[in-house]
Design an enzyme around this catalytic site. Structure first.
Site: not given
Ligand code: PEP
Ligand code: MG
Length: 544
Positions: A183, A319, A408, A431, A479
């Site tokens: 274990h 989106r 965001e 981002n 994303c």
């Molecule tokens: C983000 O802001 O992280 C995003 C994925 O959207 P974009 O880069 O298109 O603003």
């Molecule tokens: Mg964005």
């Protein structure tokens, strides 16, 4: 000095040695001085207390460890064992001696069987030791508590101790006994701890000595040179051959779908060839950047149909138009703005031109009805639950089945519990979340050093969203570009991300890195990153 054993996993670890304290001394074989019933009640009380403690530990440990420790807990109530303790007490033994002998008997029997049963002997011994400690009023034997990271050396570890190992502190584990199916080995693997088991010569290593473990080689180097460590690191890199195309999976089998960020239906094919399990962000505004007037429902439906057809049976997250700031769309134009990133962009712009948003949602719903992809739709730059409510109800009105929002804007993260009470899912756009958290324009080179998603402030906001996702049972994807940084991707999973979307070129590196970590390890790395003061420190702590 080079010692050998059986490696668990393929990692390496370097650090000072700490020894597990010696097990409790064997209870003396002396006649009891109190009557048999009183002595047996004492034994039962101790067995019961240890059983409760182990059940608690099992629940806290969770995962694979839970079942193992619960089995140990049940040993304390095993009728055959209780009968054995009773008859030994009736024959004149003390409770301590009777418990010791009863557990030793089971242990000997397992050892005699050999193979896998013998690997369980340590579990039995561990429970026996705990009960004897309880009878003596002592702390149960266990991993020592110190304030620095260490490599633990133990004769062998009981599952309760192995499960309780703090992977932020235990750099590696060496056991003198134990085999690859013990274990200790199973739990070390599930926790992502570098371990070498069955190192029979490890008893001679002094406490505080630096050792280098190489689980891939099953070796322990005592007082390694700088060259030894460098060579081991090189072996580790060489072992990390890229994981072939396949689903995003952690070392413990947890699935983290790897999805693609695309800007047109035409990009889907290449993404799927590189192993995309779906599309996590379709930036629809990029398709119509040059358009002077809003695209018609039919024009849009064509584009979406092409994409959904290519992604049959897969998730596609569309989106809605993210206009404004760095992505101006003439058909969603606003009056000139001093600070366009803080202006009428994202959902704010489409809400101000609701006809355009209605057409887009209708086109997506129509293309969805004609095809077999799993279509999800999300709005960018949503600030709070009120805005999420506006979008989700409009999307439903226009026939969208799964409607979510992008997180965001920091306010969306701060209000994530409410937002996820309304939205079907959240996708974190790191981002913009970084840009707004650090107040650093993502277009501006002079503040580029601020725009680092490793910043603990950004990670704390992501954790809020991850926690809200876990509480609501709703998916939380990432994303933004952060998902394409292999080490940060692991941290994001530790913070609660259930899928990662990125440029398809990043799949291989992210897939390979994810495969090196269990969910528990990812969570421990996330805790480390959250504790940092700067982005650089978070990065360094996790890399270490
Ligand atoms: C983000 O802001 O992280 C995003 C994925 O959207 P974009 O880069 O298109 O603003
Ligand atoms: Mg964005």
């Amino acid at each position: 000095m080079l010692l050998h054993g059986t490696g668990v996993g393929r990692g390496i670890a370097v650090g000072p040695v700490l020894r597990m304290p010696a097990p409790l001394s064997e209870p003396e074989d002396v006649p009891r001085t109190v009557d048999a019933d009183t002595e047996y009640s004492r034994a039962l009380a101790a067995l019961g207390a240890v059983g409760h403690d182990l059940t608690d530990r099992a629940r806290r440990a969770g995962g694979e460890a839970e079942g193992v420790i619960l089995t140990q807990s049940m040993m304390t109530q095993d009728p055959a064992l209780l009968d054995d303790v009773r008859s030994r007490i009736d024959a004149g033994s003390t409770a301590e001696r009777a418990v010791f002998e009863a557990f030793s008997g089971v242990r000997q029997m397992l050892l005699a069987l050999g193979g896998s049963p013998a690997d369980r002997a340590v579990d039995v011994e561990d429970v026996g030791q705990r009960v004897v400690a309880q009878l003596r009023g002592l702390q149960p034997p266990g991993v020592p508590e110190v304030d620095h990271p260490f490599v633990l050396i133990a004769g062998d570890l009981g599952p309760a101790d192995a499960a309780a190992l703090d992977i932020g502190q235990v750099l590696g584990l060496i056991t003198v006994g134990g085999g690859p199916t013990s274990h200790t080995a199973i739990l070390a693997r599930s926790k992502g701890i570098v371990a070498v088991v069955g190192v029979t010569d490890a008893t001679g290593i002094d406490e505080g000595t630096t050792v280098l473990l190489d689980a891939g080689e099953g070796s322990v180097t005592v007082e390694p040179s700088v060259e030894d460590v460098t060579a081991a690191r090189e072996r580790l890199v060489a072992r990390r051959v890229a994981v072939p195309i396949g689903p995003g999976t952690l070392a413990d089998g947890t699935r983290i779908p790897l999805l693609a960020n695309i800007g047109s239906a035409a990009e889907a094919k290449a993404a799927l060839t590189l192993g995309a399990e779906g599309i996590g962000l379709f930036r629809t505004e990029l398709v119509f950047l040059g358009a002077r007037s809003a695209p018609t429902v039919a024009e849009q439906q064509d584009e979406y149909r092409r994409l959904f057809t290519a992604c049959r049976g897969k998730r596609v997250v569309v989106r809605t138009f993210d206009a404004g700031s760095d992505k101006p769309l003439s058909f969603l134009a606003t009056d000139p703005e001093e600070n366009p990133a803080l202006g009428l962009r994202g959902i704010r712009a489409t809400r101000a031109h609701e006809g355009v948003l209605r057409d887009q949602l209708a086109a997506i719903a129509a293309a969805d009805a004609e095809t077999d992809a799993e279509v999800w739709v999300m709005a960018p730059m949503v600030a709070d639950a009120d805005e999420a409510g506006y979008f989700v109800s409009l999307a439903r009105e226009l026939g969208i089945q799964v409607a979510g929002v992008m997180a965001e804007v920091p306010s969306c993260a701060l209000m994530a519990g409410q937002v996820l009470g309304i939205a079907d899912f959240v996708s974190i756009g790191t981002n913009d979340l970084t840009q707004y958290t650090l107040a650093a324009d993502r277009q501006l080179g002079s503040v580029a050093s601020y725009a680092d998603p490793w910043h603990p402030a950004v990670l704390r906001l992501i954790k809020m969203i991850g926690d809200a996702g876990e509480q609501s049972g709703r998916p939380v994807g990432v994303c933004g570009e952060a998902a394409a940084d292999p080490m940060l991707a692991v941290v994001l999973v530790g913070l609660g991300a259930t899928s990662l979307s990125m440029a398809p070129t990043a799949f291989e590196a992210v897939r390979t890195e994810l495969r090196q970590h269990t969910l528990e390890h990812a969570r421990a790395l996330a805790v480390q990153a959250l504790s940092a003061s700067t982005a650089a420190e978070a990065r360094a702590l996790v890399r270490e």
